[in-house]
Design an enzyme around this catalytic site. Sequence first.
Site, mmCIF file in Angstrom:
data_model
loop_
_atom_site.group_PDB
_atom_site.id
_atom_site.type_symbol
_atom_site.label_atom_id
_atom_site.label_comp_id
_atom_site.label_asym_id
_atom_site.label_seq_id
_atom_site.Cartn_x
_atom_site.Cartn_y
_atom_site.Cartn_z
ATOM 1 N N PHE A 171 1.544 8.747 83.944
ATOM 2 C CA PHE A 171 0.206 8.441 84.463
ATOM 3 C C PHE A 171 -0.212 9.400 85.569
ATOM 4 O O PHE A 171 -1.215 9.165 86.239
ATOM 5 C CB PHE A 171 0.172 7.003 84.993
ATOM 6 C CG PHE A 171 0.494 5.986 83.935
ATOM 7 C CD1 PHE A 171 -0.497 5.537 83.078
ATOM 8 C CD2 PHE A 171 1.780 5.501 83.781
ATOM 9 C CE1 PHE A 171 -0.211 4.607 82.084
ATOM 10 C CE2 PHE A 171 2.082 4.570 82.793
ATOM 11 C CZ PHE A 171 1.080 4.129 81.945
ATOM 12 N N PHE A 217 -13.440 5.617 90.132
ATOM 13 C CA PHE A 217 -14.034 5.936 88.827
ATOM 14 C C PHE A 217 -15.442 5.363 88.684
ATOM 15 O O PHE A 217 -15.884 5.024 87.603
ATOM 16 C CB PHE A 217 -13.121 5.487 87.677
ATOM 17 C CG PHE A 217 -11.921 6.381 87.566
ATOM 18 C CD1 PHE A 217 -11.884 7.377 86.614
ATOM 19 C CD2 PHE A 217 -10.873 6.267 88.448
ATOM 20 C CE1 PHE A 217 -10.807 8.231 86.547
ATOM 21 C CE2 PHE A 217 -9.794 7.120 88.393
ATOM 22 C CZ PHE A 217 -9.762 8.102 87.433
ATOM 23 N N GLY A 257 -21.702 11.485 87.339
ATOM 24 C CA GLY A 257 -21.647 12.942 87.328
ATOM 25 C C GLY A 257 -21.990 13.481 85.964
ATOM 26 O O GLY A 257 -22.641 12.807 85.155
ATOM 27 N N CYS A 289 -6.660 15.128 79.103
ATOM 28 C CA CYS A 289 -6.203 13.799 78.674
ATOM 29 C C CYS A 289 -7.318 12.867 78.219
ATOM 30 O O CYS A 289 -7.277 12.375 77.100
ATOM 31 C CB CYS A 289 -5.421 13.143 79.798
ATOM 32 S SG CYS A 289 -3.808 13.888 80.026
ATOM 33 N N LYS A 299 -9.173 13.561 74.803
ATOM 34 C CA LYS A 299 -8.290 13.477 73.624
ATOM 35 C C LYS A 299 -7.687 12.083 73.465
ATOM 36 O O LYS A 299 -7.546 11.590 72.352
ATOM 37 C CB LYS A 299 -7.208 14.560 73.688
ATOM 38 C CG LYS A 299 -5.944 14.189 74.415
ATOM 39 C CD LYS A 299 -4.847 15.224 74.197
ATOM 40 C CE LYS A 299 -3.690 15.032 75.153
ATOM 41 N NZ LYS A 299 -2.960 13.794 75.008
ATOM 42 N N ARG A 354 -9.122 22.541 80.466
ATOM 43 C CA ARG A 354 -9.188 21.956 79.125
ATOM 44 C C ARG A 354 -10.300 20.898 79.082
ATOM 45 O O ARG A 354 -10.343 20.013 79.930
ATOM 46 C CB ARG A 354 -7.831 21.346 78.750
ATOM 47 C CG ARG A 354 -6.790 22.419 78.485
ATOM 48 C CD ARG A 354 -5.429 21.830 78.171
ATOM 49 N NE ARG A 354 -4.717 21.400 79.353
ATOM 50 C CZ ARG A 354 -3.452 20.957 79.340
ATOM 51 N NH1 ARG A 354 -2.779 20.877 78.216
ATOM 52 N NH2 ARG A 354 -2.861 20.591 80.461
HETATM 53 N N1 LIG Z 1 -1.646 16.955 82.134
HETATM 54 C C1 LIG Z 1 -1.722 15.709 82.556
HETATM 55 O O1 LIG Z 1 -2.301 15.422 83.591
HETATM 56 C C2 LIG Z 1 -1.059 14.591 81.797
HETATM 57 C C3 LIG Z 1 -0.952 13.328 82.386
HETATM 58 C C4 LIG Z 1 -0.340 12.305 81.671
HETATM 59 C C5 LIG Z 1 0.138 12.539 80.390
HETATM 60 N N2 LIG Z 1 -0.016 13.782 79.832
HETATM 61 C C6 LIG Z 1 0.531 13.993 78.494
HETATM 62 O O2 LIG Z 1 1.746 14.729 78.626
HETATM 63 C C7 LIG Z 1 1.903 15.639 77.540
HETATM 64 C C8 LIG Z 1 2.056 17.052 78.057
HETATM 65 O O3 LIG Z 1 0.871 17.409 78.730
HETATM 66 P P1 LIG Z 1 0.789 18.717 79.637
HETATM 67 O O4 LIG Z 1 -0.571 18.711 80.249
HETATM 68 O O5 LIG Z 1 1.988 18.790 80.507
HETATM 69 O O6 LIG Z 1 0.879 19.844 78.500
HETATM 70 P P2 LIG Z 1 1.085 21.423 78.683
HETATM 71 O O7 LIG Z 1 0.376 22.040 77.574
HETATM 72 O O8 LIG Z 1 0.794 21.809 80.102
HETATM 73 O O9 LIG Z 1 2.664 21.614 78.493
HETATM 74 C C9 LIG Z 1 3.334 21.421 77.275
HETATM 75 C C10 LIG Z 1 4.539 22.348 77.249
HETATM 76 O O10 LIG Z 1 5.349 22.030 76.121
HETATM 77 C C11 LIG Z 1 5.855 23.243 75.599
HETATM 78 N N3 LIG Z 1 6.303 23.023 74.220
HETATM 79 C C12 LIG Z 1 5.545 22.880 73.096
HETATM 80 N N4 LIG Z 1 6.346 22.662 72.022
HETATM 81 C C13 LIG Z 1 7.619 22.645 72.477
HETATM 82 C C14 LIG Z 1 8.878 22.452 71.868
HETATM 83 N N5 LIG Z 1 9.003 22.206 70.569
HETATM 84 N N6 LIG Z 1 9.987 22.509 72.652
HETATM 85 C C15 LIG Z 1 9.896 22.750 73.963
HETATM 86 N N7 LIG Z 1 8.718 22.937 74.604
HETATM 87 C C16 LIG Z 1 7.592 22.872 73.881
HETATM 88 C C17 LIG Z 1 4.690 24.208 75.734
HETATM 89 O O11 LIG Z 1 5.131 25.552 75.660
HETATM 90 C C18 LIG Z 1 4.179 23.828 77.127
HETATM 91 O O12 LIG Z 1 4.820 24.552 78.149
HETATM 92 C C19 LIG Z 1 0.680 15.437 76.650
HETATM 93 O O13 LIG Z 1 0.985 14.511 75.657
HETATM 94 C C20 LIG Z 1 -0.343 14.847 77.610
HETATM 95 O O14 LIG Z 1 -1.295 14.052 76.951
HETATM 96 C C21 LIG Z 1 -0.585 14.799 80.514
#
Ligand SMILES: NC(=O)c1ccc[n+]([C@@H]2O[C@H](COP(=O)([O-])OP(=O)(O)OC[C@H]3O[C@@H](n4cnc5c(N)ncnc54)[C@H](O)[C@@H]3O)[C@@H](O)[C@H]2O)c1
Length: 452
Positions: A152, A249, A253, A260, A263, A327
Site C-alpha cells: 500500500f 482524497f 483537480g 496504480c 490500472k 506513468r
Molecule cells: N509503484 C507503486 O507505488 C506501487 C504501490 C503499491 C503496489 N504496486 C504494485 O507493485 C508492483 C510493482 O510496481 P512498481 O511500481 O514497483 O513497478 P516497476 O516497474 O517500478 O518495477 C518492476 C521491476 O520488476 C522487474 N522485473 C520484471 N520482470 C521481472 C522478472 N521476471 N524477474 C525479476 N524482475 C523482473 C522490472 O525490471 C522492474 O525493475 C505492481 O504490481 C504495482 O501495481 C506499486
Amino acid sequence: MSTHEREPIGVIGTGYVGLVTAAGFAELGNEVYCIDIDAAKIQGLNEGRIPIWEPGLTELVERHRGRLHFSTDLTEALEHARLLFVAVGTPPTYSGDADLSAVHAVVAAMPPSDRHALVMKSTVPCGTGDHIKRAFREQGKEGFRYVSCPEFLKEGSAVKDFLSPDRVVIGDDGDWAGEAVAELYSPLDAPVVRTDIKSAEMVKLASNAFLATKISFINEIANVCEETGADVVEVARGMGLDDRIGPKFLQAGIGFGGSCFPKDVSALKQLAGNSGYHFQLLNAVIEVNELQKRRVISKLEKHLGTLVGKEIGLLGLAFKPNTDDMREASSLVLSARLQAAGAKVRAYDPVAEEEARRLLSGVDLVASAEAAVDGADAVVLVTEWPEFRELDLAAVAESMRGSLLIDGRNFLDPEKLRAAGFAYEGIGRPNGGDGPPGNAEEGDGGGRTPQR
Ligand SMILES: NC(=O)c1ccc[n+]([C@@H]2O[C@H](COP(=O)([O-])OP(=O)(O)OC[C@H]3O[C@@H](n4cnc5c(N)ncnc54)[C@H](O)[C@@H]3O)[C@@H](O)[C@H]2O)c1
C-alpha cells in the site's frame, strides 16, 4: 528482536515497490537478496545508483549496502532465503486486465522446493493466488508455498509508508509461510490483517478503487460548484471534518494518474466483468477521470479562443509531487490534447525531466519554471510541487505574453494571483474566488493528488 535473529529474504523485481521493500527490511535487520531481469538496473544498484527518485531511499540503501545484495541471478536468493517477495510490474493490457506475464515468468523460474514461499507484493487480480498454486502443482512444485501480502506504499512517501504502514495484510493458507511473513513485519507494530489469499488480493483492489472513487466524486462536485458558484475547496473542508468522510482524497483537480490507480481500477472493473458482474460505479469513476483531464482545454479555450499557435506553459509533469513517476500522469493527456488543438507546449518538472523525455513528444522541456512561463499565453499548474508556491508572481506575470493561470490542483492562492494581475481559474472555484488555497490536508502529502 536482535539483528541476528532476522531471516534473510529475497525480493524479485527492484522497482518502486521492490527496492523500497528491500531497503525497508534491510533497515529492520534482514539480509536482502534483490533480483531483477534488468541487468543495467542491477549494475547501477551495485555501483550505488538508485534508479528512482524517492525521498529517503538513497540514504537507506546507502546505509544498508552491506545487507543488500543485487543480482540478476536467483541462485543466491534461493540459497539464503525462504521467503521470496515478488514486486514485478503488472501493467494494464489493451483489454484493461492486468498483464501477469512478469508474475508468471517468476513462477516458472522457481525450482521445485519444500522450503520456499512466494510472497506476492505485486498488485494482482483476485484469484491469482489460486492460479499460481495450480501452476506450481502442474509444474511439479507443489511444495512451494504462497502468500498474498499486497503493498500500500505511496510514491513520494514510500520509505515512511514501509516503516509505519497503516496496516499489513497477509493472506495465506495457514502454513509456515504466513507465520514467517507476519514475523518479518512484527517489529513495525502495525495492525496486521491475517486472512485468506483471495480476500487479501481483494483488499488491495478495493482500497485503490475506493480512493479513486473519492477523487472522481469530489471532481464531479467541483464541476457542479463551477455551475453553481460554490467553492469546492470550502465544500471539501466542510465535508472532510466529518470523520465518517475524512479530509484525504477530497482535493479536486485535473484527475488521478500514476502507475496504480488507473490500472487497478480498470483491472477490478475487468475482473468483475470477466466474472459476469457489471461494476457500474467504477465505469463512472474512470469516465469522470478521463473527462476531468480534458476540462482544462475548455477552460483555456474559454479565455483564449482557439489554441492554434498559442504558447502554453505547464508547471509539473509527474503524476504527483515527490516522485519522478509519469506513468498515466494527467500531463500526458493534457500535453497531447494541447498539441492536437494546435498549441505549443513548454513544460518544466523539478525531477521528472528524464521520464518526460522518454514519454512526451513535441513538448519543449525546459530547466526552470521561469523558462516554462516565459512568453506563454497561459500557464497550467499540473503537479503541485511546493516550489511553485515560491514563484515570484510579479516576475512571472511580467514575463508572460498573456495573463491566464489555470491551477489544476487548487494549490496556489487565488487572491495573490489576482493581485499580481493574473486571470485565475482553479478547479471548482468561483471566478471571483476568494477563500484560502488548499485545505486541511496541506503539506501532509495525504492526498491532494491521488496516491497509492
Ligand atoms: N509503484 C507503486 O507505488 C506501487 C504501490 C503499491 C503496489 N504496486 C504494485 O507493485 C508492483 C510493482 O510496481 P512498481 O511500481 O514497483 O513497478 P516497476 O516497474 O517500478 O518495477 C518492476 C521491476 O520488476 C522487474 N522485473 C520484471 N520482470 C521481472 C522478472 N521476471 N524477474 C525479476 N524482475 C523482473 C522490472 O525490471 C522492474 O525493475 C505492481 O504490481 C504495482 O501495481 C506499486
